[in-house]
Structures are given as structure tokens and as C-alpha cells.
Write a protein that holds these residues in place. Structure first.
Motif, PDB file in Angstrom:
ATOM      1  N   ALA A 255       8.241  -0.289  -4.476  1.00 43.68           N
ATOM      2  CA  ALA A 255       7.766   1.041  -4.867  1.00 43.68           C
ATOM      3  C   ALA A 255       6.349   0.977  -5.429  1.00 43.68           C
ATOM      4  O   ALA A 255       5.525   1.854  -5.155  1.00 43.68           O
ATOM      5  CB  ALA A 255       8.714   1.648  -5.892  1.00 43.68           C
ATOM      6  N   TYR A 258       3.640   1.171  -2.765  1.00 43.60           N
ATOM      7  CA  TYR A 258       3.416   2.511  -2.211  1.00 43.60           C
ATOM      8  C   TYR A 258       2.688   3.397  -3.216  1.00 43.60           C
ATOM      9  O   TYR A 258       1.776   4.148  -2.860  1.00 43.60           O
ATOM     10  CB  TYR A 258       4.733   3.151  -1.795  1.00 43.60           C
ATOM     11  CG  TYR A 258       4.535   4.401  -0.938  1.00 43.60           C
ATOM     12  CD1 TYR A 258       4.559   4.314   0.446  1.00 43.60           C
ATOM     13  CD2 TYR A 258       4.291   5.640  -1.525  1.00 43.60           C
ATOM     14  CE1 TYR A 258       4.362   5.432   1.238  1.00 43.60           C
ATOM     15  CE2 TYR A 258       4.085   6.765  -0.750  1.00 43.60           C
ATOM     16  CZ  TYR A 258       4.123   6.660   0.633  1.00 43.60           C
ATOM     17  OH  TYR A 258       3.895   7.774   1.418  1.00 43.60           O
ATOM     18  N   PHE A 376      12.777   1.925  -0.927  1.00 41.97           N
ATOM     19  CA  PHE A 376      11.771   1.487  -1.892  1.00 41.97           C
ATOM     20  C   PHE A 376      12.487   0.827  -3.064  1.00 41.97           C
ATOM     21  O   PHE A 376      13.332   1.455  -3.707  1.00 41.97           O
ATOM     22  CB  PHE A 376      10.939   2.666  -2.387  1.00 41.97           C
ATOM     23  CG  PHE A 376      10.186   3.371  -1.288  1.00 41.97           C
ATOM     24  CD1 PHE A 376       8.964   2.885  -0.850  1.00 41.97           C
ATOM     25  CD2 PHE A 376      10.712   4.510  -0.688  1.00 41.97           C
ATOM     26  CE1 PHE A 376       8.264   3.528   0.163  1.00 41.97           C
ATOM     27  CE2 PHE A 376      10.025   5.155   0.326  1.00 41.97           C
ATOM     28  CZ  PHE A 376       8.799   4.660   0.765  1.00 41.97           C
TER      29      PHE A 376
END
Length: 455
Positions: A255, A258, A376
Motif C-alpha cells: 500500500a 501506491y 494492497f
């Protein structure tokens, strides 16, 4: 970092439309609102809000200054204790710290003073020419700081303020650390993190060298030989593994990677966005990821945690943000298998239902599947192995996967200090990293001056 999702479609909305989804989570107070809110403060003696503040800001005092229309005085009081007070006002979990301790926060009133917003008001509206603090006379000493995140920046600023020269070594192309790369875009908007760095550097005596990574093109033994002291503000740069087959498949990524790409994107409409996403985790990063992918246009976002809501490290405030953004939240479910399609890409995940048995989490044997185009993981960060790989760094004592330090942030190696998320004590909060850096700077300065006097 985002290569894993390159096969996915881009948002249907324009970049301008998407940008409107990432405006301030909590809009700033105007002058009238700040006046009304500051008047609610009782200016308590031995105020509980001050006692619980990790960076020891005198909360009652700065609020009193706002009430008296002394905005510059309020700002200086905050910055004296927390030079990154602007970002902390936006990202600090005040709902479990100062505002939770506020004496107004009781059943009859149920509404604490809005301390975070008042702190932001003071710093956003100060009108101080130049830098608010002056450097002390030069000590002739030079300190290396590794990492330009909150801990490193705070340490560097305080060292410079005390008359030392500082060189910061930063692996990324920008300073700021978590504030620049890891905070949800709707919490720290625009280029605020960079403006705050520029403001901090206004003290003078601080140089930043970018693209320098410990264990690769930077070595602790060299820094130890070249500088009077070294401060390690490394953070936790590596994501933990799920330990499942298929973890490297296209469609599964950390995560934080991203979020970093999202924060650095100049065109949000160019980001790959899955239609269905699963987020594994229970902390603020998991919430940030789930909410942001939803705001980018994902049709279905499911956050999954192996324990119950009460065990989540994300605060109730953060959980409410997720719910308000239509994030589906499932608890008592443990990742069991990454499901792949014929092309080897993520198509979903199989989970095992869990339960508490004598306060111990156990699997029930029951499984279910959730379809998803992307997964994620937000299950925590750890130290990058390369960071402490050189011959001197391996000597550092560790507490689990973090560096062991004493009460003065000294490591077992003389002249080498550490603070922030990479050390064992603490809550992994930005505000606490700032405090670590500040206290470590005082310890470094004192130790260096003691050596000078002894000589």
C-alpha cells in the motif's frame, strides 16, 4: 513500484475531477471560528492536553495567544517544541491524544476544543519575517543525519539552532519522508510538505544530499570517521510479507508504494485503478489506502483484518473516514491464498475465518473468497536489510527489527544515535518522530560539548 498494476485501466474521471476528491479532510478555521474555538479553552493549570502531547507543546498557552490575537506568539510557542507543527496539526491523531484528554471532552459537553485546527490556524496565519529562530554561535562541529524524514529534519534543525553544521543524506529525490511520500493526499494537500521543509531549512547550516542510501552508496563506517556524530532517522522502508504463494503476482503490491506514487503523481487520471480492490491491514496506512483507491474510482473496496474492530490500530476517527467513503470492512478473516487467473494475475483472495479462543486468535477452518483485481498489503513496515548491512552497522544492537537506543537515543556505538520509527520505543507517529529528533539533537550537542570541555 506501481509496475504491478500497469495492466489495469485508468480512471474514467479527469485529473481535475479526481483532484477535487483530495481536498482538505478538515477545512481550516477562519478568524471568527478560531476566536470562538480558542475562547472555549479553560487554559488549565497543568493542562492534560499538554501533558499528553508527544512533542511537549504548551497547548493552553498557544491557544491563549490565539484568543489574545497574538498569532505570531502562538506560532512561535508551537514551533519551539515542534518545528514540523504545521504537518502535525494536519496528520496527528489528536482524537486519541490532546483532544481526547481535553477537559471539555466529557459526557455533558462531548466536544473537545479543536486543538489540531487551532494549531494549524496559528501556523498558517503567522506573519514572521525570515526564520523564527536564530542560530547560536558556531561550535565548529559537523553532524551527519541519515534520512530527511520528520525525525532527521527535526534533529538537523535543532542541531543547527544550537550552532552545529549538519549534512543530511536522503535516499529519495525529495525531503520530507513520510510527510512527502506516505500520508494520504487528502490529509496533507498540495506541496505543503515541501514548503515546510523549505521553512525548516531557513535556520541555515543544513545541507541535504539526495540519492544517498545507507548500505548502497553511503556507509556508516565512513560517516562515523568523517563527522563528530551521526544520527540515524531511517524510518521503516520495507513492507512486511504476507508469506503466501503468489505474493509477487501482478496486482499485488504494498500500500505504501501506491500511496507514494499517488502523492507524487502530477496527473491523477494516469494512475492505474482496479475496479475491485482488497486492502489487508488494520492501521492508518490501510485506511489511507482504502479511502484513496475508492476516491480514485474503484467500484468496490474491501478492507480485511484478522481480528476485530476493537483491536485495529487505526483510530475510531480513521475507521469512520473509511465507512464514510463506502469502504467495506471485514474482520476476523485471515489471508490464506492469493487467487490467480490464467495469466498469473490477481483475481482475488481466499480467507479463513478466525475467532478468539481464550484470548488467542485461531482459525475456524471455514473459508471464503473475495474477487478482486488488486490486493494492497498494509500489514506494517520493517527495516530495509541493506540499510544496516555494512560492517559497522551490523554491530548495532537491535530490539526485534528496530535499533536499540538508550534514553538519550544513543546506540551501542559511541557517536551514533538514532530516532523515529526505526527505534524501539514509541508509537510510530510523525509527532513522536519529531520529538525523538529534537531530544536526540540535544543529547548529541551535550555529548560533543562535554568532549570539548574534557579535552
Amino acid at each position: 513500484m506501481i509496475e504491478s498494476l500497469k495492466h489495469m485501466p485508468q480512471p474514467s474521471a479527469t485529473s481535475t475531477e479526481l483532484a477535487s476528491h483530495f481536498t482538505d479532510l478538515a477545512p481550516p478555521l477562519n478568524a471568527r471560528q478560531a476566536a470562538i474555538e480558542s475562547a472555549r479553552c479553560l487554559y488549565c493549570y497543568d493542562a492534560p492536553c499538554t501533558r499528553i502531547c508527544p512533542s511537549e507543546i504548551d497547548v493552553a498557552s498557544f491557544i491563549r495567544n490565539i484568543h489574545d490575537r497574538n498569532i505570531n506568539g502562538a506560532a512561535q510557542g508551537i514551533l519551539k517544541q515542534n518545528i514540523l507543527g504545521g504537518s502535525c496539526a494536519r496528520v496527528c491523531p489528536t482524537e486519541i491524544l490532546c483532544e481526547d484528554s481535553c477537559v471539555r471532552n466529557h459526557d455533558a459537553e462531548g466536544q473537545p476544543v479543536k486543538i489540531g485546527l487551532l494549531q494549524r490556524y496559528a501556523l498558517d496565519n503567522m506573519s514572521i519575517e525570515g526564520h523564527p529562530f536564530q542560530r547560536a554561535p558556531s561550535t565548529g562541529k559537523k553532524i551527519a543525519v541519515v534520512g530527511a524524514g520528520p525525525a532527521g529534519l527535526s534533529c538537523a534543525h535543532r542541531l543547527a539552532m544550537l550552532g552545529n553544521d549538519v549534512v543530511i543524506y536522503e535516499a529519495q529525490p525529495k525531503a520530507g519522508g513520510l510527510n512527502e511520500y506516505g500520508i494520504a493526499k487528502y490529509k496533507l494537500t498540495g506541496d505543503f510538505a515541501q514548503k515546510e521543509v523549505e521553512f525548516l531549512l531557513g535556520i541555515g547550516g543544513i545541507e541535504i544530499q539526495y540519492g544517498r542510501k545507507l548500505g548502497e552508496n553511503l556507509h556508516l563506517k565512513d560517516l562515523h570517521a568523517q563527522y563528530d556524530a551521526v544520527f540515524l532517522g531511517l524510518g521503516l522502508g520495507a513492507s512486511r510479507q504476507l508469506g503466501l504463494t503468489g505474493e509477487d503476482a501482478p496486482g499485488l503490491m504494498a500500500a505504501v508504494d501506491y500511496i507514494a506514487a499517488l502523492r507524487q503523481a502530477s496527473d491523477l487520471s494516469a494512475l492505474p485503478v482496479p475496479k475491485r480492490a482488497i486492502v489487508i491491514g488494520a492501521g492508518n496506512t490501510a485506511i489511507d489506502m482504502a479511502v484513496q483507491i475508492q476516491r480514485l474510482g474503484a467500484e468496490e473496496v474491501t478492507l480485511v483484518y484478522r481480528r476485530g474492530f476493537e483491536a485495529m490500530s487505526a483510530t475510531q476517527h480513521e475507521q469512520d473516514i473509511a465507512k464514510a467513503n463506502q469502504v467495506r470492512m471485514l474482520t476476523y478473516a485471515q489471508p490464506q491464498q492469493v487467487l490467480l487467473d490464467d495469466a498469473g494475475r490477481v483475481r482475488g483472495m481466499r480467507f479463513e475465518k478466525t475467532m478468539l479462543e481464550a484470548n488467542r486468535l485461531v482459525g475456524t477452518g471455514q473459508t471464503f473468497e473475495i474477487a478482486a483485481d488488486a490486493i494492497f498489503k498494509a500489514i506494517g513496515q520493517t527495516m530495509e536489510a541493506a540499510s544496516l548491512a555494512d560492517p559497522l552497522a551490523v554491530v548495532l544492537k537491535r530490539d526485534g527489527d528496530k535499533i536499540h537506543v538508550d534514553a538519550q537515543f544513543r546506540t551501542v556505538l559511541p557517536g551514533i544515535y538514532a530516532g523515529g520509527d526505526c527505534v524501539a520505543p514509541g508509537q510510530d507517529l510523525t509527532v513522536q518522530a519529531v520529538q525523538h529528533g529534537k531530544l536526540a539533537a540535544h543529547a548529541i550537542h551535550t555529548d560533543i560539548q562535554s568532549k570539548v570541555e574534557a579535552a
